[in-house]
Motif scaffolding. Structure first.
Motif, PDB file in Angstrom:
ATOM      1  N   ILE A 138       0.797  -1.158   0.111  1.00 21.31           N
ATOM      2  CA  ILE A 138      -0.026   0.077   0.017  1.00 21.31           C
ATOM      3  C   ILE A 138       0.860   1.247  -0.004  1.00 21.31           C
ATOM      4  CG2 ILE A 138      -0.086   0.222   2.566  1.00 21.31           C
ATOM      5  CD1 ILE A 138      -3.136   0.954   1.844  1.00 21.31           C
ATOM      6  N   TYR A 139       2.252   1.185   0.474  1.00 22.42           N
ATOM      7  CA  TYR A 139       3.167   2.328   0.404  1.00 22.42           C
ATOM      8  C   TYR A 139       3.679   2.606  -1.064  1.00 22.42           C
ATOM      9  CZ  TYR A 139       3.456   1.747   5.522  1.00 22.42           C
ATOM     10  OH  TYR A 139       3.371   1.698   6.953  1.00 22.42           O
ATOM     11  N   ASP A 140       3.607   1.581  -1.803  1.00 22.00           N
ATOM     12  CA  ASP A 140       3.992   1.731  -3.360  1.00 22.00           C
ATOM     13  C   ASP A 140       2.878   2.552  -3.896  1.00 22.00           C
ATOM     14  OD1 ASP A 140       6.179  -0.019  -3.023  1.00 22.00           O
ATOM     15  OD2 ASP A 140       4.936  -1.698  -3.602  1.00 22.00           O
ATOM     16  N   CYS A 141       1.758   2.234  -3.340  1.00 28.15           N
ATOM     17  CA  CYS A 141       0.469   2.848  -3.903  1.00 28.15           C
ATOM     18  C   CYS A 141       0.171   4.453  -3.589  1.00 28.15           C
ATOM     19  CB  CYS A 141      -0.836   2.192  -3.798  1.00 28.15           C
ATOM     20  SG  CYS A 141      -0.783   0.346  -4.554  1.00 28.15           S
ATOM     21  N   LEU A 142       0.690   4.554  -2.432  1.00 32.31           N
ATOM     22  CA  LEU A 142       0.548   5.974  -1.857  1.00 32.31           C
ATOM     23  C   LEU A 142       1.708   6.789  -2.558  1.00 32.31           C
ATOM     24  CD1 LEU A 142       0.084   5.227   1.813  1.00 32.31           C
ATOM     25  CD2 LEU A 142      -1.428   6.577   0.493  1.00 32.31           C
ATOM     26  N   ASN A 143       2.986   6.136  -2.707  1.00 33.15           N
ATOM     27  CA  ASN A 143       3.886   6.947  -3.429  1.00 33.15           C
ATOM     28  C   ASN A 143       3.554   7.176  -4.829  1.00 33.15           C
ATOM     29  OD1 ASN A 143       6.455   7.185  -1.643  1.00 33.15           O
ATOM     30  ND2 ASN A 143       6.892   4.988  -1.921  1.00 33.15           N
ATOM     31  N   PHE A 144       3.012   6.217  -5.492  1.00 29.79           N
ATOM     32  CA  PHE A 144       2.556   6.474  -6.947  1.00 29.79           C
ATOM     33  C   PHE A 144       1.481   7.641  -6.993  1.00 29.79           C
ATOM     34  CE2 PHE A 144       0.405   5.652 -10.945  1.00 29.79           C
ATOM     35  CZ  PHE A 144       1.370   5.941 -11.752  1.00 29.79           C
ATOM     36  N   SER A 145       0.652   7.348  -6.028  1.00 28.84           N
ATOM     37  CA  SER A 145      -0.665   8.317  -6.115  1.00 28.84           C
ATOM     38  C   SER A 145      -0.384   9.959  -5.900  1.00 28.84           C
ATOM     39  CB  SER A 145      -1.568   7.972  -5.166  1.00 28.84           C
ATOM     40  OG  SER A 145      -1.243   8.273  -4.001  1.00 28.84           O
ATOM     41  N   GLN A 146       0.872  10.232  -5.283  1.00 28.42           N
ATOM     42  CA  GLN A 146       1.380  11.296  -4.879  1.00 28.42           C
ATOM     43  C   GLN A 146       2.393  12.129  -6.176  1.00 28.42           C
ATOM     44  OE1 GLN A 146       2.390  12.244  -0.897  1.00 28.42           O
ATOM     45  NE2 GLN A 146       0.423  11.570  -0.234  1.00 28.42           N
ATOM     46  N   GLN A 147       2.652  11.348  -7.337  1.00 32.68           N
ATOM     47  CA  GLN A 147       3.395  11.780  -8.461  1.00 32.68           C
ATOM     48  C   GLN A 147       2.685  12.630  -8.999  1.00 32.68           C
ATOM     49  OE1 GLN A 147       6.803  10.005  -9.324  1.00 32.68           O
ATOM     50  NE2 GLN A 147       6.771   9.742  -7.255  1.00 32.68           N
ATOM     51  N   GLN A 148       3.537  13.589  -9.618  1.00 30.91           N
ATOM     52  CA  GLN A 148       2.732  14.413 -10.867  1.00 30.91           C
ATOM     53  C   GLN A 148       2.264  13.774 -11.988  1.00 30.91           C
ATOM     54  OE1 GLN A 148       6.094  17.199 -11.525  1.00 30.91           O
ATOM     55  NE2 GLN A 148       5.484  18.522 -10.114  1.00 30.91           N
ATOM     56  N   GLN A 149       1.063  14.261 -12.339  1.00 34.21           N
ATOM     57  CA  GLN A 149       0.544  13.548 -13.493  1.00 34.21           C
ATOM     58  C   GLN A 149       0.052  15.053 -14.490  1.00 34.21           C
ATOM     59  OE1 GLN A 149      -2.828  11.381 -12.442  1.00 34.21           O
ATOM     60  NE2 GLN A 149      -1.564   9.932 -11.796  1.00 34.21           N
ATOM     61  N   GLN A 150       0.427  14.711 -15.771  1.00 33.90           N
ATOM     62  CA  GLN A 150      -0.101  15.755 -16.820  1.00 33.90           C
ATOM     63  C   GLN A 150      -1.306  15.547 -17.215  1.00 33.90           C
ATOM     64  OE1 GLN A 150       2.811  16.440 -20.024  1.00 33.90           O
ATOM     65  NE2 GLN A 150       2.130  18.776 -19.884  1.00 33.90           N
ATOM     66  N   LEU A 151      -2.345  16.756 -17.221  1.00 40.35           N
ATOM     67  CA  LEU A 151      -3.498  16.562 -17.634  1.00 40.35           C
ATOM     68  C   LEU A 151      -3.820  16.598 -19.137  1.00 40.35           C
ATOM     69  CD1 LEU A 151      -5.349  19.174 -15.383  1.00 40.35           C
ATOM     70  CD2 LEU A 151      -5.142  16.772 -15.101  1.00 40.35           C
ATOM     71  N   ASP A 152      -4.749  15.557 -19.491  1.00 44.22           N
ATOM     72  CA  ASP A 152      -4.996  15.286 -21.146  1.00 44.22           C
ATOM     73  C   ASP A 152      -5.608  16.503 -21.820  1.00 44.22           C
ATOM     74  OD1 ASP A 152      -7.399  14.602 -20.546  1.00 44.22           O
ATOM     75  OD2 ASP A 152      -7.007  12.636 -20.496  1.00 44.22           O
ATOM     76  N   GLU A 153      -5.912  16.558 -22.938  1.00 42.38           N
ATOM     77  CA  GLU A 153      -6.689  17.743 -23.482  1.00 42.38           C
ATOM     78  C   GLU A 153      -8.092  17.637 -23.153  1.00 42.38           C
ATOM     79  OE1 GLU A 153      -5.999  17.049 -27.916  1.00 42.38           O
ATOM     80  OE2 GLU A 153      -3.881  17.818 -27.641  1.00 42.38           O
ATOM     81  N   ASN A 154      -8.535  16.503 -22.633  1.00 44.74           N
ATOM     82  CA  ASN A 154     -10.053  16.372 -22.376  1.00 44.74           C
ATOM     83  C   ASN A 154      -9.987  16.964 -20.994  1.00 44.74           C
ATOM     84  OD1 ASN A 154     -10.615  15.318 -24.833  1.00 44.74           O
ATOM     85  ND2 ASN A 154     -10.304  13.229 -24.077  1.00 44.74           N
ATOM     86  N   ASN A 155      -9.065  17.019 -20.483  1.00 41.20           N
ATOM     87  CA  ASN A 155      -9.198  17.641 -18.779  1.00 41.20           C
ATOM     88  C   ASN A 155      -8.436  18.782 -18.608  1.00 41.20           C
ATOM     89  OD1 ASN A 155     -10.978  15.429 -17.391  1.00 41.20           O
ATOM     90  ND2 ASN A 155      -9.391  14.311 -18.665  1.00 41.20           N
ATOM     91  N   SER A 156      -7.881  19.631 -19.673  1.00 41.82           N
ATOM     92  CA  SER A 156      -7.156  20.915 -19.626  1.00 41.82           C
ATOM     93  C   SER A 156      -7.754  21.763 -18.644  1.00 41.82           C
ATOM     94  CB  SER A 156      -7.153  21.534 -20.978  1.00 41.82           C
ATOM     95  OG  SER A 156      -8.426  22.012 -21.475  1.00 41.82           O
ATOM     96  N   TRP A 157      -6.810  22.656 -18.201  1.00 37.74           N
ATOM     97  CA  TRP A 157      -7.028  23.510 -17.089  1.00 37.74           C
ATOM     98  C   TRP A 157      -6.808  25.093 -17.568  1.00 37.74           C
ATOM     99  CZ3 TRP A 157      -2.510  26.065 -14.347  1.00 37.74           C
ATOM    100  CH2 TRP A 157      -3.164  27.055 -13.412  1.00 37.74           C
TER     101      TRP A 157
END
Length: 579
Positions: free
Chosen positions: A422-441
């Motif tokens: 579950i620590y692996d998943c917590l680490n990964f969940s807090q990584q940066q992610q780039q939004l795609d065009e359908n969810n642009s900001w």
């Protein structure tokens, strides 16, 4: 007298295992169950809340919980509760279709929140914006806005705050918001998910564990260093890029492409400073390379960096080596400085001889500052060569020493494994992610929609902490979802301190109460078997009364052993805060 050896199940009315599993979890949730059994909820029922059921859902639910706890029969049929919940909250539950247990659990908590909400009339309020202000100030304001609309046993026990960051990749404009949550959805970290760079975190014994930093733009090395500091929650880190032959200079302004090129034949090592290094005043810090070699000057381990005080004497360096490395090599050593001369005709900075590759350094009263002042070549760094000799020195690069991994370390970022933690998943969940065009900001500085870089952090955690493992993803067939059955290991005692930005509960913000550890104990797991549409749910729960673990499988309830609780079927995982 009630016999606690007998537990009451819930009869399946046709694909209602999703509902039964969630109800049994809440029936044994610390704090919440007492609220129901002691009839405290009756004083909180909100009869005028347009978003509630005027108390019908909470009353029906309470009657069901009391009947379960009475243990007068092996199982009961929750038909009345199902009809009441479907009537007021979601008509889709009228039928016999299979539904998602995590989604139902959230909807049930939300419905109870509205039924016992102490706010009679919810005001219309604007969500505060950060505008460069301190996180604590904005978080308190955001929680205050939430509290002015929601005050109930649900907000007290189940809710805390996310910290959501979105950054414009073009102008670096950033938006930070603090949003309430009741459940944390954790993606399963896999090799396909990885983007960015890999670095190696060293522990106090210089053992390595592989970490990943997501990078979505050609940032420079200074930005990468700061992101790693944020990821590891400490500013006191030592960085060095090296291979088995030499340390590679990398400047703050060098970009990610240059770093990736170097990483093809080298490793980026990151090490938290020890207390002695941290205590060195910043202006006196001397970042010194350490290279271990054998008597033929063949390198034995990866090159590392130690922070010394410039005022440190050479004889003290000898003492440091004897104290920190003798247990590893268990033989004698001599000390050398790497020379700038090497095989050129340039004079050595230290002994002024030509063709001096390693300049021998005897015990003396000279300080590091003396030798550092000898250097005039930009980028040239003090490198202590520790030559080990005598019985037991390896003759080749010692992979057992340099590449020893942290075995079964809960906090290691795992890739390409048959199981995760579950620590692996917590680490990964807090990584940066780039939004795609359908969810642009929309960036108000660039005045356009951009593919922003998003990061979701935990600003605080609630008394009852619920995780959902994101096992399902969409397939080419929009009516079907693919399930990931990877085993995710989770501990009975979970320490969340590393993953929470603010270690205070929302209700503790104004008390100035800080906590160094944030430990939770497991009390329930909802399992899912098969596929989403045709699968089955049951739950493993620690019973509140007798403190034994049981498998609640609709009408069947059986006692289970601790070693049987962690399986590849775990879907919703529930913890209670210890303190």
């Amino acid at each position: 007298m009630i016999s606690y050896s007998q537990q009451t199940g819930l009869g399946n009315m046709g694909n209602t295992c999703f509902m039964n599993s969630a109800i049994q979890i809440l029936c044994n949730t610390p704090g919440f169950t007492d609220y129901i059994l002691n009839d405290i909820y009756q004083f909180d029922i909100n009869l005028i809340n347009p978003l509630g059921s005027r108390g019908e859902i909470i009353s029906s639910f309470a009657a069901l919980i009391k009947e379960l706890k009475s243990r007068k029969q092996p199982y009961i049929i929750p038909n009345l509760f199902k009809k009441t919940f479907s009537k007021f909250y979601n008509i889709q539950y009228y039928g016999n279709d299979q539904h998602d247990a995590a989604e139902f659990l959230l909807q049930l908590l939300d419905a109870i929140n509205e039924d016992v909400n102490l706010i009679k009339k919810k005001p219309y309020l604007t969500i505060p914006s950060s505008k460069g202000r301190e996180d604590l100030v904005v978080a308190i304001e955001s929680w205050d806005v939430h509290s002015q609309r929601n005050q109930s046993i649900i907000t007290q026990l189940f809710q805390a705050q996310f910290k959501s960051k979105i950054e414009c990749p073009n102008c670096k404009n950033m938006s930070i918001t603090f949003d309430p949550y009741m459940m944390i959805s954790l993606p399963l970290a896999t090799k396909k998910n990885e983007k960015g760079i890999v670095y190696y975190l060293l522990d106090e014994k210089f053992r390595q564990k592989q970490m990943t930093l997501s990078v979505y733009k050609n940032y420079n090395f200074e930005w990468i260093q700061n992101e790693i500091r944020n990821q590891l929650r400490t500013q006191d880190l030592v960085f060095n890029l090296s291979n088995q032959q030499k340390n590679i200079e990398i400047r703050p302004e060098d970009d990610i492409q240059y770093l990736k090129q170097q990483l093809q034949n080298s490793k980026l090592f990151v090490r938290p400073m020890n207390i002695q290094e941290i205590q060195v005043p910043y202006n006196y810090r001397c970042h010194t390379l350490i290279t271990h070699v054998n008597q033929e000057f063949q390198i034995l381990t990866d090159i590392t960096t130690i922070v010394f005080d410039f005022r440190t004497k050479i004889f003290e360096i000898y003492d440091h080596i004897e104290k920190n490395y003798n247990h590893q090599f268990k033989c004698q050593f001599d000390l050398f400085l790497e020379s700038n001369s090497q095989e050129t005709e340039q004079q050595c900075y230290f002994c002024h001889k030509q063709y001096c590759k390693y300049c021998e350094l005897k015990k003396c009263q000279h300080s590091l500052k003396y030798y550092n002042n000898c250097i005039s070549q930009p980028g040239f760094q003090l490198n202590f060569i520790i030559k080990w000799y005598g019985q037991g020195v390896p003759i080749i690069f010692n992979k057992e020493i340099s590449n020893q991994k942290l075995q079964e370390n809960n906090e290691q970022f795992s890739v390409n494994k048959s199981s995760l933690t579950i620590y692996d998943c917590l680490n990964f969940s807090q990584q940066q992610q780039q939004l795609d065009e359908n969810n642009s900001w929309f960036c108000n500085q660039c005045d356009q929609h951009v593919k922003g870089i998003k990061q979701l952090l935990l600003y605080s955690t609630p008394q009852i902490l619920i995780f959902q493992l994101k096992r399902f993803k969409s397939s080419d067939d929009v009516t079907q979802k693919i399930k990931n059955n990877m085993l995710v290991k989770f501990p009975f005692i979970l320490n969340m301190a590393k993953y929470v930005t603010n270690l205070n509960l929302p209700n503790d913000y104004l008390k100035g109460h800080d906590i160094s550890e944030l430990k939770y104990k497991l009390f329930g797991v909802i399992n899912h078997y098969g596929e989403l549409q045709e699968g089955h749910y049951n739950s493993f729960i620690k019973n509140l009364e007798d403190q034994k673990w049981y498998c609640y499988d609709d009408s069947q309830v059986t006692e289970i052993q601790l070693q049987d609780i962690i399986t590849e079927h775990a879907y919703v995982i529930c913890y209670e805060r210890q303190n």
